[in-house]
Design a protein around this motif. Structure first.
Motif, mmCIF file in Angstrom:
data_model
loop_
_atom_site.group_PDB
_atom_site.id
_atom_site.type_symbol
_atom_site.label_atom_id
_atom_site.label_comp_id
_atom_site.label_asym_id
_atom_site.label_seq_id
_atom_site.Cartn_x
_atom_site.Cartn_y
_atom_site.Cartn_z
ATOM 1 N N GLY A 220 8.401 13.931 45.993
ATOM 2 C CA GLY A 220 8.491 13.026 47.127
ATOM 3 C C GLY A 220 9.728 13.333 47.944
ATOM 4 O O GLY A 220 10.829 13.387 47.394
ATOM 5 N N PHE A 221 9.557 13.534 49.251
ATOM 6 C CA PHE A 221 10.663 13.923 50.123
ATOM 7 C C PHE A 221 11.025 12.867 51.150
ATOM 8 O O PHE A 221 11.719 13.146 52.120
ATOM 9 N N GLY A 222 10.549 11.634 50.968
ATOM 10 C CA GLY A 222 10.873 10.591 51.924
ATOM 11 C C GLY A 222 9.922 10.577 53.101
ATOM 12 O O GLY A 222 8.918 11.289 53.133
ATOM 13 N N PRO A 223 10.216 9.759 54.113
ATOM 14 C CA PRO A 223 9.345 9.662 55.288
ATOM 15 C C PRO A 223 9.241 10.998 56.016
ATOM 16 O O PRO A 223 10.212 11.763 56.076
ATOM 17 N N GLU B 63 4.290 20.616 45.365
ATOM 18 C CA GLU B 63 3.386 19.930 46.272
ATOM 19 C C GLU B 63 4.205 18.877 47.003
ATOM 20 O O GLU B 63 4.882 18.067 46.372
ATOM 21 N N ARG B 64 4.120 18.895 48.316
ATOM 22 C CA ARG B 64 4.964 18.026 49.137
ATOM 23 C C ARG B 64 4.297 16.670 49.353
ATOM 24 O O ARG B 64 3.144 16.600 49.751
ATOM 25 N N ARG B 65 5.046 15.611 49.083
ATOM 26 C CA ARG B 65 4.554 14.247 49.301
ATOM 27 C C ARG B 65 5.549 13.482 50.165
ATOM 28 O O ARG B 65 6.763 13.681 50.058
ATOM 29 N N ASN B 66 5.041 12.615 51.035
ATOM 30 C CA ASN B 66 5.902 11.809 51.902
ATOM 31 C C ASN B 66 5.622 10.328 51.718
ATOM 32 O O ASN B 66 4.553 9.932 51.258
ATOM 33 N N ASP C 178 13.136 15.071 54.383
ATOM 34 C CA ASP C 178 11.892 15.807 54.573
ATOM 35 C C ASP C 178 12.106 17.104 55.344
ATOM 36 O O ASP C 178 11.401 18.088 55.125
ATOM 37 N N VAL C 179 13.097 17.123 56.232
ATOM 38 C CA VAL C 179 13.371 18.320 57.021
ATOM 39 C C VAL C 179 14.111 19.374 56.201
ATOM 40 O O VAL C 179 13.797 20.566 56.268
ATOM 41 N N TYR C 180 15.098 18.925 55.405
ATOM 42 C CA TYR C 180 15.981 19.885 54.741
ATOM 43 C C TYR C 180 15.701 20.112 53.262
ATOM 44 O O TYR C 180 15.862 21.225 52.762
#
Length: 332
Positions: A152-155, A176-179, A161-163
């Motif tokens: 989980g990378f935040g909103p 696997e990227r989750r927001n 999420d950017v960095y």
């Protein structure tokens, strides 16, 4: 008895003069062009930006009087820059990395668009980049994050999420990227729907503190080699999360961080931004009561903005109080 009465009368007279002087000073503030209300762009609920920004808005509205203010849930620093630049929000909170991108037309929300109508106000605090996993996962280091891990990378569009995805890719992590909002991601971690959460937020992060109450977690360090690699590749610096921040820490946690600043629409009246900056910088105890991260919201840290011009109202307060801001760093 006469001396006591005289002293009391003198004290009352002194108090009356002080009150009159204060009222006069308030009356002297130029409120031409001030809005009747304002909104501060923050981030998701459960994150430090939301608590800090909402509390700050209330403080400014209370101190200035005659207007209302509040925080608005947003996607975080990158979106706040766009909303303040466009004039949809008066104020916002951002991070220096996304600010540099926006000023140079590299915002992921609007590639090629130079967002130069947002001006810096005052320093907030450093945002540490830290990774949290459940102790039951057995993950104690970045190298132990399993291949294809759900992270989980935040909103979407937030600093994290950017960095953070790029940072982990630099370190060879496949995922696997989750927001989502920080509170939601913390719940997903606890429920086993995520393997780790990569947090970028002021400390203590409410979502991590809540997790600690409910379960055992590991707050993961970066190794010396990883720190050297990341600071070379990204606009971050080394940072130690004090052991006292979380119950889960026995010693300081070695991570990286990026500075945050409050921003204002460059077209806002100079007198309004001056007063908002003055109230913030002269009431650090009240800022700390909003969130502990505000311990770093002090004038000395104004030097950490080197990427975006200051609003003339903010610059005037710093220059009047001995914190020199160069002319080429002030919006003309």
């Amino acid at each position: 008895m006469r001396n006591t009465t005289t002293a009391s009368l003198a004290l009352l007279a002194s108090g009356a003069l002080l009150a009159a002087a204060t009222a006069h000073a308030e009356a002297e503030v130029d409120r031409d062009g001030w809005p009747s209300s304002f909104t501060v762009g923050t981030a998701s609920q459960g994150g430090t930006f939301y608590i800090y920004g909402s509390g700050w808005a209330n403080l400014i509205a209370d101190e200035l009087g005659g207007m209302t203010g509040g925080g608005e849930v947003t996607g975080g620093p990158t979106q706040n820059l766009a909303l303040v630049h466009s004039g949809e929000l008066a104020f916002g909170l951002t991070t220096m990395g996304p600010a540099d991108d926006a000023m140079n037309g590299r915002s992921p929300l609007a590639p090629g668009v130079v967002m130069d109508n947002a001006c810096a106000m005052f320093p907030m605090y450093e945002t540490p980049f830290s990774i949290t996993a459940l102790s039951s996962s057995g993950i104690t280091s970045i190298s132990e994050i399993p291949d294809g891990a759900r992270i989980g990378f935040g909103p979407a569009g937030s600093t994290s999420d950017v960095y953070f995805p790029a940072i982990l890719e630099e370190l060879g992590v496949n995922f696997e990227r989750r927001n989502g909002g920080w509170s939601d991601l913390g719940g997903q971690l606890q429920d086993g729907l995520l393997d780790v959460v990569a947090f970028a937020a002021g400390i203590p992060i409410p979502a991590v503190s809540q997790l600690e109450v409910q379960t055992d977690v590991n707050i993961i360090d970066f190794t010396d080699e990883e720190l050297a690699q990341i600071t070379e590749a990204f606009p971050v610096s080394e940072f130690d999360i004090p052991a006292s921040t979380y119950e889960s820490l026995d010693e300081d946690s070695h991570v990286v961080s990026m500075w945050n600043f409050a921003i204002a629409g460059c077209d806002l009246p100079e007198s309004l931004v001056y007063e908002a900056t003055r109230i913030t910088m002269e009431n650090n105890d009240r800022m700390i009561s909003i969130h502990r991260s505000a311990e770093e919201s002090v004038p000395e840290n104004v030097v950490h903005n080197t990427v975006m011009p200051f609003h003339p109202g903010a610059a005037r307060w710093f220059n009047e109080n001995g914190y020199d801001i160069a002319d080429d760093m002030i919006r003309q």
